[in-house]
Design an enzyme around this catalytic site. Sequence first.
Site, PDB file in Angstrom:
ATOM      1  N   CYS A  73      17.872   4.224  -3.414  1.00 21.36           N
ATOM      2  CA  CYS A  73      17.377   4.832  -4.653  1.00 21.36           C
ATOM      3  C   CYS A  73      18.388   5.771  -5.307  1.00 21.36           C
ATOM      4  O   CYS A  73      18.434   5.877  -6.535  1.00 21.36           O
ATOM      5  CB  CYS A  73      16.053   5.561  -4.415  1.00 21.36           C
ATOM      6  SG  CYS A  73      16.057   6.792  -3.099  1.00 21.36           S
ATOM      7  N   SER A  84      10.024  12.570  -3.302  1.00 18.54           N
ATOM      8  CA  SER A  84       9.428  11.252  -3.078  1.00 18.54           C
ATOM      9  C   SER A  84      10.440  10.250  -2.545  1.00 18.54           C
ATOM     10  O   SER A  84      10.034   9.178  -2.085  1.00 18.54           O
ATOM     11  CB  SER A  84       8.792  10.726  -4.361  1.00 18.54           C
ATOM     12  OG  SER A  84       9.763  10.560  -5.361  1.00 18.54           O
ATOM     13  N   HIS A 128      15.373  11.191  -9.266  1.00 20.09           N
ATOM     14  CA  HIS A 128      16.645  11.709  -8.767  1.00 20.09           C
ATOM     15  C   HIS A 128      17.567  12.001  -9.957  1.00 20.09           C
ATOM     16  O   HIS A 128      17.589  11.235 -10.931  1.00 20.09           O
ATOM     17  CB  HIS A 128      17.347  10.671  -7.891  1.00 20.09           C
ATOM     18  CG  HIS A 128      16.684  10.408  -6.575  1.00 20.09           C
ATOM     19  ND1 HIS A 128      15.682  11.196  -6.055  1.00 20.09           N
ATOM     20  CD2 HIS A 128      16.923   9.444  -5.642  1.00 20.09           C
ATOM     21  CE1 HIS A 128      15.328  10.715  -4.870  1.00 20.09           C
ATOM     22  NE2 HIS A 128      16.053   9.655  -4.597  1.00 20.09           N
ATOM     23  N   ASN A 154      13.246   7.513  -9.154  1.00 17.28           N
ATOM     24  CA  ASN A 154      13.622   6.891  -7.890  1.00 17.28           C
ATOM     25  C   ASN A 154      12.569   5.920  -7.365  1.00 17.28           C
ATOM     26  O   ASN A 154      12.859   5.089  -6.514  1.00 17.28           O
ATOM     27  CB  ASN A 154      13.919   7.948  -6.830  1.00 17.28           C
ATOM     28  CG  ASN A 154      12.792   8.943  -6.658  1.00 17.28           C
ATOM     29  OD1 ASN A 154      12.441   9.639  -7.615  1.00 17.28           O
ATOM     30  ND2 ASN A 154      12.212   9.025  -5.476  1.00 17.28           N
ATOM     31  N   THR A 196       0.813  -1.228   0.000  1.00 16.85           N
ATOM     32  CA  THR A 196       0.000   0.000   0.000  1.00 16.85           C
ATOM     33  C   THR A 196       0.843   1.275   0.000  1.00 16.85           C
ATOM     34  O   THR A 196       0.296   2.369  -0.075  1.00 16.85           O
ATOM     35  CB  THR A 196      -0.915   0.012   1.251  1.00 16.85           C
ATOM     36  OG1 THR A 196      -0.088  -0.117   2.412  1.00 16.85           O
ATOM     37  CG2 THR A 196      -1.919  -1.122   1.209  1.00 16.85           C
ATOM     38  N   GLN A 213      18.092  15.304  -5.406  1.00 14.81           N
ATOM     39  CA  GLN A 213      17.175  14.233  -5.033  1.00 14.81           C
ATOM     40  C   GLN A 213      15.755  14.728  -4.886  1.00 14.81           C
ATOM     41  O   GLN A 213      15.509  15.775  -4.285  1.00 14.81           O
ATOM     42  CB  GLN A 213      17.598  13.629  -3.691  1.00 14.81           C
ATOM     43  CG  GLN A 213      18.968  13.053  -3.728  1.00 14.81           C
ATOM     44  CD  GLN A 213      19.283  12.207  -2.517  1.00 14.81           C
ATOM     45  OE1 GLN A 213      20.415  12.209  -2.086  1.00 14.81           O
ATOM     46  NE2 GLN A 213      18.319  11.482  -1.984  1.00 14.81           N
ATOM     47  N   ARG A 220      -3.113  -2.487   9.789  1.00 15.35           N
ATOM     48  CA  ARG A 220      -3.946  -1.312   9.538  1.00 15.35           C
ATOM     49  C   ARG A 220      -4.545  -1.324   8.122  1.00 15.35           C
ATOM     50  O   ARG A 220      -5.667  -0.877   7.893  1.00 15.35           O
ATOM     51  CB  ARG A 220      -3.087  -0.056   9.736  1.00 15.35           C
ATOM     52  CG  ARG A 220      -3.785   1.265   9.744  1.00 15.35           C
ATOM     53  CD  ARG A 220      -2.881   2.346  10.372  1.00 15.35           C
ATOM     54  NE  ARG A 220      -1.467   2.188   9.977  1.00 15.35           N
ATOM     55  CZ  ARG A 220      -0.910   2.704   8.900  1.00 15.35           C
ATOM     56  NH1 ARG A 220      -1.633   3.422   8.066  1.00 15.35           N
ATOM     57  NH2 ARG A 220       0.370   2.514   8.608  1.00 15.35           N
ATOM     58  N   SER A 221      -3.765  -1.815   7.143  1.00 14.98           N
ATOM     59  CA  SER A 221      -4.231  -1.815   5.750  1.00 14.98           C
ATOM     60  C   SER A 221      -4.899  -3.129   5.342  1.00 14.98           C
ATOM     61  O   SER A 221      -5.453  -3.233   4.245  1.00 14.98           O
ATOM     62  CB  SER A 221      -3.050  -1.559   4.807  1.00 14.98           C
ATOM     63  OG  SER A 221      -2.494  -0.290   5.050  1.00 14.98           O
ATOM     64  N   ARG A 238      21.619  -4.343   3.317  1.00 19.46           N
ATOM     65  CA  ARG A 238      22.445  -4.043   2.136  1.00 19.46           C
ATOM     66  C   ARG A 238      23.929  -4.309   2.339  1.00 19.46           C
ATOM     67  O   ARG A 238      24.615  -4.751   1.432  1.00 19.46           O
ATOM     68  CB  ARG A 238      22.237  -2.586   1.718  1.00 19.46           C
ATOM     69  CG  ARG A 238      20.881  -2.342   1.074  1.00 19.46           C
ATOM     70  CD  ARG A 238      20.712  -0.873   0.714  1.00 19.46           C
ATOM     71  NE  ARG A 238      19.345  -0.614   0.277  1.00 19.46           N
ATOM     72  CZ  ARG A 238      18.675   0.506   0.576  1.00 19.46           C
ATOM     73  NH1 ARG A 238      19.242   1.456   1.290  1.00 19.46           N
ATOM     74  NH2 ARG A 238      17.446   0.657   0.150  1.00 19.46           N
TER      75      ARG A 238
END
Lengths: 353, 353
Positions: B134, B164, B261, B334, B16, B161, B44-45, B104
């Site tokens: 991103c 979002s 970006h 991005n 979501t 950048q 919640r979703s 990562r």
Amino acid sequence: MSDIPQRPTLAVVGATGAVGTVMLALLTERPDVWGEIRLVASARSAGRTLRVRGEDVPVQALAPEVFDGVDIAVFDVPDEVSAQWAPVAAARGAVAVDNSGAFRMDPDVPLVVPEVNADAVADRPRGIIANPNCTTLSMIVAVGALHRAFGLESLVATSYQAASGAGQSGIDTLYAQLELVGGTRELGQTAGDVRKAVGEEGLGPFPAPLALNVVPWAGSLKDGGWSSEELKIRNESRKILGLPGLRVSATCVRVPVVTTHAVAVHARFSQPVTAGQARDVLASAPGVAVLDDPSAGEFPTPADVVGTDPTWVGRIRQSPDDPYEVALFVCGDNLRKGAALNTLQIAEFLAGG
Amino acid sequence: MSDIPQRPTLAVVGATGAVGTVMLALLTERPDVWGEIRLVASARSAGRTLRVRGEDVPVQALAPEVFDGVDIAVFDVPDEVSAQWAPVAAARGAVAVDNSGAFRMDPDVPLVVPEVNADAVADRPRGIIANPNCTTLSMIVAVGALHRAFGLESLVATSYQAASGAGQSGIDTLYAQLELVGGTRELGQTAGDVRKAVGEEGLGPFPAPLALNVVPWAGSLKDGGWSSEELKIRNESRKILGLPGLRVSATCVRVPVVTTHAVAVHARFSQPVTAGQARDVLASAPGVAVLDDPSAGEFPTPADVVGTDPTWVGRIRQSPDDPYEVALFVCGDNLRKGAALNTLQIAEFLAGG
């Protein structure tokens, strides 16, 4: 500089432009070293009256006679106007301080930033002194201070340049584009929709929409795909710092900011430099203000420093991989230090101020 | 990858969110290699229905059982949620492809960009594969192609950048600020007036106003004054390219762009590289689109390429002072290549797509 009298006569050529307007404000704010101040503009603006030092002063049309009796003439006009008229002013006995690109790389014209190379004003065989480009000026006071301390070897500079660097039409274009896209939440999510909203005629002096965008172009195309603005940073930095072999690589990008250029500087020196050492040098450098405490959210941003005089420096970091390299984020008001203020500082230095 | 069946079952965790929404759109657009697609989000979703591949699919609450029978689970959730739940998915037999920062730099988790190091997916002792940040992703496909051809030695990357990158609240904050400042021509000319118009409560996820401004900060504060975002570019580029000694220095700056970006890249190689050689390599590199003819006003800008898949490259120049250095301006969406698309490409590669 013995030929310039006490309280010299100043001519402001281009008094009605965006930079000229800032110049008149600065002349009113700063210590008054001037006798007469004469305002000059194109014939179209002649006859208007502008306020400076609390007085109404008529604007005179540009003509050889306006320079009679002038000691120092500051120019902020297009390159071709400066190319024609700065020598006229010099021939009539004035020192011309020129903010166009016409003379900056002329070997007989010093290119001066008072905090960096004030002494260069003395050697002016053409009677002309050049003021650097606004993007160079937005960073060079900080870079010059670091060079004096540590010996600069190479520079990568990437700019976040404000719309007003393209003059009043740049400012007007950005505001007009923001009104077009401001309340429209769908814009900015699909390729080309900002361009459609702005329209070809709404681009103004920019080659792409600036609202909700960044545009990697400023100036004209030069050899090798470089923009004139990028080569100005290189060539002017070399001349101002007296480093003809300095390695400089710049990328100039326009951003949707009204006024104040920012530059991300990655500089390499002839010796290792810690962030603390760089910060100490910058904190005591004339014309520089350090704002560098990210833990408190402190770093310069264009909107927070616009309208002020210093070169603001933050995000001072030593490279994790190269102890000779320091990174900085620098902000400078492109209409003040980047144009009107530096020009006026040169004139004041000539006037013994 | 022999343990992944034909038409595998895919779970999308974080369906979501801003990236999840793009993921569902991509799953609908792209060649359909999937059997069941299961949508997962926070409690919640749960119970909502989202559309994917033209069908309404119910959203299930995150729980161990949702991973039963799942072959590949893609995660776009906060670091701490991934840290907890990606191992749960792996323990239940799924390969977890995670777009958080949790794994990562884990030496037992490959960090994968299919165009650059697809083969790294094979060695995944934890059953987890990480998707890069991103900002790294916005440039690494282009940088990786140049590295293969010329041998990368050092990299200076400065970012432009988009809002979002800070999620939906970043997008909402930028639009709200633009509405506040959009029609007000006085704003942006005096220090702090944009800040006053926006107010402290209007800053959203950013440490300073973003409308009419640029903000030299993204992420959290790390040693030496570096931001986490800047160190991610360094550390992730090293890992993806397999160059543990690569010299990288980055400055990350947020700009008032909604999505996409941009990164100004100044890269130095082990051999001289002309602009033409770099352009040829990039033009034939998978996932890269070259747009580089400044004489025709052609270079990528965020607003012109948002919503598309490639890494766009323009402004390709050889340094005038160092034949080993090339400058580029790179733009990447991005939310697509920078997040949802790369994650899905990894999943598709695992699925034999």
